[in-house]
Design a protein around this motif. Sequence first.
Motif, PDB file in Angstrom:
ATOM      1  N   GLY A 146     -51.551 -99.716  24.449  1.00 41.31           N
ATOM      2  CA  GLY A 146     -50.433-100.068  25.315  1.00 41.31           C
ATOM      3  C   GLY A 146     -49.377-100.864  24.577  1.00 41.31           C
ATOM      4  O   GLY A 146     -48.168-100.667  24.788  1.00 41.31           O
ATOM      5  N   LEU A 147     -49.797-101.770  23.685  1.00 38.78           N
ATOM      6  CA  LEU A 147     -48.845-102.517  22.877  1.00 38.78           C
ATOM      7  C   LEU A 147     -48.042-101.580  21.983  1.00 38.78           C
ATOM      8  O   LEU A 147     -46.807-101.711  21.864  1.00 38.78           O
ATOM      9  N   ALA A 148     -48.729-100.641  21.347  1.00 38.73           N
ATOM     10  CA  ALA A 148     -48.035 -99.681  20.483  1.00 38.73           C
ATOM     11  C   ALA A 148     -47.064 -98.825  21.280  1.00 38.73           C
ATOM     12  O   ALA A 148     -45.957 -98.510  20.811  1.00 38.73           O
ATOM     13  N   TYR A 149     -47.453 -98.464  22.489  1.00 40.98           N
ATOM     14  CA  TYR A 149     -46.572 -97.668  23.349  1.00 40.98           C
ATOM     15  C   TYR A 149     -45.301 -98.439  23.711  1.00 40.98           C
ATOM     16  O   TYR A 149     -44.184 -97.908  23.627  1.00 40.98           O
ATOM     17  N   GLY A 150     -45.452 -99.707  24.100  1.00 42.89           N
ATOM     18  CA  GLY A 150     -44.285-100.516  24.438  1.00 42.89           C
ATOM     19  C   GLY A 150     -43.362-100.734  23.256  1.00 42.89           C
ATOM     20  O   GLY A 150     -42.132-100.625  23.381  1.00 42.89           O
ATOM     21  N   VAL A 181     -41.360 -97.537  22.476  1.00 41.54           N
ATOM     22  CA  VAL A 181     -40.221 -97.303  23.363  1.00 41.54           C
ATOM     23  C   VAL A 181     -38.978 -98.011  22.836  1.00 41.54           C
ATOM     24  O   VAL A 181     -37.876 -97.437  22.794  1.00 41.54           O
ATOM     25  N   ILE A 182     -39.133 -99.264  22.411  1.00 41.81           N
ATOM     26  CA  ILE A 182     -37.998-100.029  21.884  1.00 41.81           C
ATOM     27  C   ILE A 182     -37.557 -99.488  20.531  1.00 41.81           C
ATOM     28  O   ILE A 182     -36.357 -99.341  20.254  1.00 41.81           O
ATOM     29  N   GLN A 183     -38.519 -99.147  19.671  1.00 45.68           N
ATOM     30  CA  GLN A 183     -38.188 -98.675  18.328  1.00 45.68           C
ATOM     31  C   GLN A 183     -37.456 -97.332  18.359  1.00 45.68           C
ATOM     32  O   GLN A 183     -36.655 -97.041  17.469  1.00 45.68           O
ATOM     33  N   LEU A 184     -37.709 -96.535  19.382  1.00 40.91           N
ATOM     34  CA  LEU A 184     -37.030 -95.244  19.507  1.00 40.91           C
ATOM     35  C   LEU A 184     -35.658 -95.365  20.150  1.00 40.91           C
ATOM     36  O   LEU A 184     -34.973 -94.356  20.331  1.00 40.91           O
ATOM     37  N   GLY A 185     -35.267 -96.587  20.513  1.00 42.57           N
ATOM     38  CA  GLY A 185     -33.954 -96.795  21.093  1.00 42.57           C
ATOM     39  C   GLY A 185     -33.860 -96.448  22.570  1.00 42.57           C
ATOM     40  O   GLY A 185     -32.748 -96.293  23.103  1.00 42.57           O
ATOM     41  N   LEU A 186     -34.986 -96.375  23.254  1.00 37.72           N
ATOM     42  CA  LEU A 186     -34.998 -96.062  24.676  1.00 37.72           C
ATOM     43  C   LEU A 186     -34.903 -97.346  25.493  1.00 37.72           C
ATOM     44  O   LEU A 186     -35.254 -98.424  25.005  1.00 37.72           O
ATOM     45  N   PRO A 187     -34.439 -97.267  26.740  1.00 37.54           N
ATOM     46  CA  PRO A 187     -34.353 -98.478  27.574  1.00 37.54           C
ATOM     47  C   PRO A 187     -35.735 -99.058  27.852  1.00 37.54           C
ATOM     48  O   PRO A 187     -36.708 -98.324  28.006  1.00 37.54           O
ATOM     49  N   TRP A 188     -35.814-100.398  27.941  1.00 39.51           N
ATOM     50  CA  TRP A 188     -37.100-101.072  28.080  1.00 39.51           C
ATOM     51  C   TRP A 188     -37.818-100.684  29.359  1.00 39.51           C
ATOM     52  O   TRP A 188     -39.056-100.632  29.413  1.00 39.51           O
ATOM     53  N   TRP A 189     -37.031-100.416  30.439  1.00 41.87           N
ATOM     54  CA  TRP A 189     -37.652-100.130  31.725  1.00 41.87           C
ATOM     55  C   TRP A 189     -38.366 -98.785  31.759  1.00 41.87           C
ATOM     56  O   TRP A 189     -39.121 -98.496  32.692  1.00 41.87           O
ATOM     57  N   LEU A 190     -38.136 -97.959  30.724  1.00 44.95           N
ATOM     58  CA  LEU A 190     -38.802 -96.661  30.702  1.00 44.95           C
ATOM     59  C   LEU A 190     -40.311 -96.816  30.553  1.00 44.95           C
ATOM     60  O   LEU A 190     -41.073 -96.013  31.113  1.00 44.95           O
ATOM     61  N   ALA A 191     -40.750 -97.846  29.822  1.00 49.05           N
ATOM     62  CA  ALA A 191     -42.190 -98.052  29.625  1.00 49.05           C
ATOM     63  C   ALA A 191     -42.913 -98.335  30.935  1.00 49.05           C
ATOM     64  O   ALA A 191     -43.873 -97.621  31.281  1.00 49.05           O
ATOM     65  N   PRO A 192     -42.508 -99.362  31.727  1.00 47.98           N
ATOM     66  CA  PRO A 192     -43.211 -99.564  33.001  1.00 47.98           C
ATOM     67  C   PRO A 192     -42.972 -98.448  34.003  1.00 47.98           C
ATOM     68  O   PRO A 192     -43.856 -98.147  34.809  1.00 47.98           O
ATOM     69  N   ALA A 193     -41.782 -97.821  33.960  1.00 47.50           N
ATOM     70  CA  ALA A 193     -41.506 -96.737  34.908  1.00 47.50           C
ATOM     71  C   ALA A 193     -42.449 -95.559  34.679  1.00 47.50           C
ATOM     72  O   ALA A 193     -43.020 -95.004  35.634  1.00 47.50           O
ATOM     73  N   LEU A 194     -42.646 -95.191  33.422  1.00 46.61           N
ATOM     74  CA  LEU A 194     -43.577 -94.098  33.122  1.00 46.61           C
ATOM     75  C   LEU A 194     -45.013 -94.512  33.396  1.00 46.61           C
ATOM     76  O   LEU A 194     -45.821 -93.700  33.879  1.00 46.61           O
TER      77      LEU A 194
END
Length: 265
Positions: A42-46, A49-62
């Motif tokens: 889960g840490l790697a996933y979060g 998300v940031i390293q790929l330049g995606l919005p932070w809220w995408l992680a909890p939303a997914l």
Amino acid sequence: MALMPKLPRTVNFPVPAKPTRYEILEGLRITAPVAAGYIPLGLAYGVLVIQLGLPWWLAPALSLSAYSGSAELLVVTLAAQNTPLAVIAVTMLLVNFRLLFFAFSFPLHVIEGRFARLFSMYALVDEAYALTAARPNGWTKPRLLTMQVLFNLTWVVSALVGVFAGSLIPIQIEGLDFALTALFITLTLDAARTRRALPSVLLAGASFAVAMVVAPTQRLLVALLLFVACLAGRHVLHRRGILHSPESPASADGQGQATPEGGAQ
């Protein structure tokens, strides 16, 4: 002849149910060691998300909408590559299609109440199924829901912590996007431990090789579709008796006797 004394009638009283508090604690005890494995992923996933330049809220939303570690890692990777939404949707459907078969033997019958049952269906993941398969007896509504709630919370919180940690890292971490590939390699190695799994591994490799030639830009989706078609065709051949498992007695010597090489693992 002396009369036998009249014995009192025995009454079978129902075994009293264990307290809810005990069931919850037991569910936590069973689940906690497995849920701890969610934390690094889960840490790697979060962070990813940031390293790929995606919005932070995408992680909890997914995590709340899809709730499937492998599918979520796959979605963020595809989204960062501007993959069409239809391709992402079909890919997620194929990756998560296995959960449909898990439901056939999952102890959903112990769950009472519409909301609780819907949540249990939503929170049915590989680890929850594995625990119930390893412990087929003793599951109650509090114990089962405790297990699934703990899994869900551990994953969501770990992803949020990963997002926060990723926002504090000033540099790009090279190779972090390999987390998805590493996950599927681990799952493949874990599933391919016997000779019986070898045909599936070969079919998967052949499907991907064909997809690389036929549709290199959509190789993942095409490979998944080809692999599902191959599995369905193999199942039909097995049902009709045309094809036998390498370890099945029917395929050994043609006489129903197993050879030493074809014994059960």
